[in-house]
Design an enzyme around this catalytic site. Structure first.
Site, PDB file in Angstrom:
ATOM      1  N   GLU A 259      66.562  -0.242 -60.610  1.00  0.00           N
ATOM      2  CA  GLU A 259      65.666   0.097 -61.780  1.00  0.00           C
ATOM      3  C   GLU A 259      64.461   0.100 -59.389  1.00  0.00           C
ATOM      4  OE1 GLU A 259      64.435   0.561 -64.969  1.00  0.00           O
ATOM      5  OE2 GLU A 259      66.237   1.432 -65.723  1.00  0.00           O
ATOM      6  N   GLU A 364      73.829   1.390 -67.800  1.00  0.00           N
ATOM      7  CA  GLU A 364      72.794   0.842 -68.760  1.00  0.00           C
ATOM      8  C   GLU A 364      72.467   1.730 -69.455  1.00  0.00           C
ATOM      9  OE1 GLU A 364      69.279  -1.782 -66.983  1.00  0.00           O
ATOM     10  OE2 GLU A 364      68.467  -0.816 -68.903  1.00  0.00           O
TER      11      GLU A 364
END
Ligand SMILES: *[C@@H]1O[C@H](CO)[C@@H](O)[C@H](O)[C@H]1NC(C)=O
Ligand SMILES: *[C@@H]1O[C@H](CO)[C@@H](O)[C@H](O)[C@H]1NC(C)=O
Ligand SMILES: *[C@@H]1O[C@H](CO)[C@@H](O)[C@H](O)[C@H]1NC(C)=O
Ligand SMILES: *[C@@H]1O[C@H](CO)[C@@H](O)[C@H](O)[C@H]1NC(C)=O
Ligand SMILES: *[C@H]1O[C@H](CO)[C@@H](O)[C@H](O)[C@H]1NC(C)=O
Length: 521
Positions: A259, A364
């Site tokens: 991220e 994820e």
């Protein structure tokens, strides 16, 4: 031999063998915690499952059903029919419409997952690992491994916390790796019938390499791509691969960092390292790519993004349009958060069509992350539907795999040092030495157990509009698998027509997930 046994014993042996042969499966020990469905409880000596799956001979099909009403991979066999029933919905398999090939499905060995698994007795640990990784279990083949700490850790650390160590002389794996994650990964590997595809992601660089001098909050690498901080950060990845290789654990792929947009947010609460797509592009082109190419692991795949689909296709355009970066890259890693607000077609679909030579891979996903639906919900079928809906949508938009987040959490959805508690398909109750397999565990199973590596998605043509969601595949041995989700509350009869074999009559009960599979020769 048998003739000399007392008749009662002969009968007993016969009955035992008969039961094993007939069902080959253990029933779910169902427990309700007040949500819309149940969990299945497992301990050191018992866990439900259907065992390893062998498809029936040509002319028959297998079906596996899970539902809100309580079915969990319930096996059934039936006969393929020569003629259509003529009624209801027909889903026609279109084998000449061929799409992507599957890499695999799995979850993440976070510090929290490892702690929870190891909080059980040795027997229960083995059950849990078998459930995920053996062919009697659900056949996970992908494991994401965080490089050093993330929010699902109990402390903050990297592998090189000694300031100004630009040669990484002090680089060392953590006790979390050596005592927990590595031994568990080795056990998972020994249970798996195939080499596991390990995937590494880093959350943050050491503080001394960063603009903010901290592991959390808004911060990026100091300096510029090609500079000493960026080179050191690439070298850190190579050192990680080298250290894990000492334990016979080699990585299929690494991402460019978890991220990257998080580290661009003011006061971000846990470990993050900010990159813009331009910075990521130049770091791959000038530092990570060349370092990997020159290392002992030049075939390790590089996946960019490792963040939400709402950044696509923009992020991919910036990075992949650059030939200097693009030649080191194999795929685009995507997280599922906020999928609801971004249609798959305009993110995943467009990215695939612009860059068909790069694959899309889900790295994820978890339930219980949103402020309005937080933490563990034992027995939530609605969360199983969230998983299955997203997996089917992703597979129908070119993803080659889908990776869940923590392999196991405790009943509060942790441990997590910033209390960012979420849900997991396996919830551990260490006090009772049991673990609960959530409905989401079975959502994963309907795909992971059946879609072996190399399975290729094919077309499916419905005879009329339907709310059913489905995705079909031809496996490497030629057998066909179709996964069907009914999120509504009434039953519908339907049939699947595979022109190669005939008609497969079926029905999708309310709130159910179904896998149908059959041989074609
Ligand atoms: C494990 O669960 C099974 C099935 O519920 C039960 O029969 C058995 O006694 C349990 N074993 C232990 C060690 O608790
Ligand atoms: C299937 O349909 C054919 C005609 O298309 C018919 O001749 C045959 O009897 C049917 N078979 C069955 C089992 O109904
Ligand atoms: C290393 O792991 C592979 C599977 O990935 C296995 O086949 C091999 O035997 C292992 N080697 C050692 C020395 O443990
Ligand atoms: C960030 O944290 C600092 C220190 O705790 C605080 O003063 C500041 O207001 C915070 N900024 C934002 C945007 O929340
Ligand atoms: C199950 O879903 C169908 C949509 O086809 C819906 O009409 C029916 O009510 C339930 N079954 C489904 C989704 O087919």
């Amino acid at each position: 031999m048998a003739l000399s046994l007392p008749p009662v014993l002969v009968a007993l042996v016969f009955i035992t063998a008969e039961v094993t042969l007939c069902t080959g499966s253990n029933k779910c020990v169902a427990r309700s915690f007040g949500h819309d469905s149940v969990v299945c409880e497992c301990n050191s000596t018992y866990c439900d499952g259907v065992g390893s799956v062998t498809l029936p001979p040509l002319g028959q099909f297998s079906s596996y059903l899970s539902s809100m009403a309580g079915s969990r991979l319930e096996p059934l066999r039936g006969h393929v029919r020569a003629n259509s029933s003529g009624a209801g919905l027909r889903l026609t398999i279109v084998p000449y419409q061929k799409y992507q090939k599957i890499r695999g499905f799995g979850g993440a060995m976070t510090d929290a997952a490892a702690l929870n698994i190891l909080s059980l007795s040795a027997g229960a640990q083995n059950q849990l690992l078998q459930q995920y990784f053996s062919s009697e279990g659900i056949g996970y083949s992908v494991v994401r491994v965080p490089m050093a700490s993330c929010d699902f850790s109990t402390r903050l650390y990297t592998y090189a916390d000694t300031p100004e160590d630009y040669n990484l002389d002090s680089f060392t794996l953590a006790p979390e790796d050596i005592k927990m994650k590595i031994p568990l990964l080795q056990r998972a590997q020994s249970l798996s019938p195939r080499p596991l595809s390990l995937l590494a992601s880093a959350w943050t660089a050491p503080a001394w390499l960063k603009t903010n001098g901290a592991l959390t909050g808004k911060g990026s690498l100091k300096g510029q791509p090609g500079g000493k901080e960026h080179k050191t950060w690439a070298h850190y990845y190579i050192r990680f691969l080298e250290e894990y290789a000492k334990y016979n654990l080699t990585f299929w792929a690494l991402t460019t960092g978890n991220e990257p947009t998080a580290g661009k947010m003011t006061n971000y609460s846990f470990q993050a390292l900010g990159f813009t797509p331009e910075e990521q592009r130049d770091w791959v082109a000038m530092d990570l790519g060349p370092a990997l190419h020159a290392s002992s692991y030049p075939h390790t795949h590089v996946l960019i993004l490792d963040d939400n689909r709402l950044l696509l296709p923009y992020w991919a355009k910036v990075v992949l349009n650059d030939v200097h970066a693009g030649r080191y890259i194999h795929g685009v890693a995507v997280h599922w958060y906020m999928d609801k607000v971004v249609p798959a077609e305009i993110s995943l679909g467009i990215t695939h069509h612009l860059y068909p030579e790069y694959y899309l891979f889900g790295t994820e996903a978890c339930a219980g992350w949103s402020p309005t639906d937080r933490g563990v919900k034992l027995g939530s079928w609605s969360r199983a539907e969230q998983y299955a809906h997203d997996i089917i949508e992703d597979l129908n938009h070119y993803m080659v795999g889908w990776t869940d987040w923590n392999l196991a959490l405790d009943q509060t959805g942790g441990p997590n040092w910033v209390k960012n508690f979420v849900d997991s398909p396996v919830i551990v109750d260490a006090k009772r030495d049991v673990f609960y397999k959530q409905p989401t565990f079975y959502s994963m199973a309907h795909f992971s157990k059946f879609l072996l590596e190399g399975s290729q998605r094919v077309g499916v043509s419905p005879s009329r509009a339907t709310d059913l969601e489905y995705s079909a595949f031809i496996r490497p041995d030629g057998s066909v698998v179709i996964i069907i989700l009914n999120r509504s509350s009434s039953v519908i009869q339907f049939e699947v027509w595979d022109p190669a074999v005939g008609y497969i009559p079926s029905s999708a009960p309310a709130h159910s997930l179904l896998t149908l599979a059959w041989n074609t020769h």
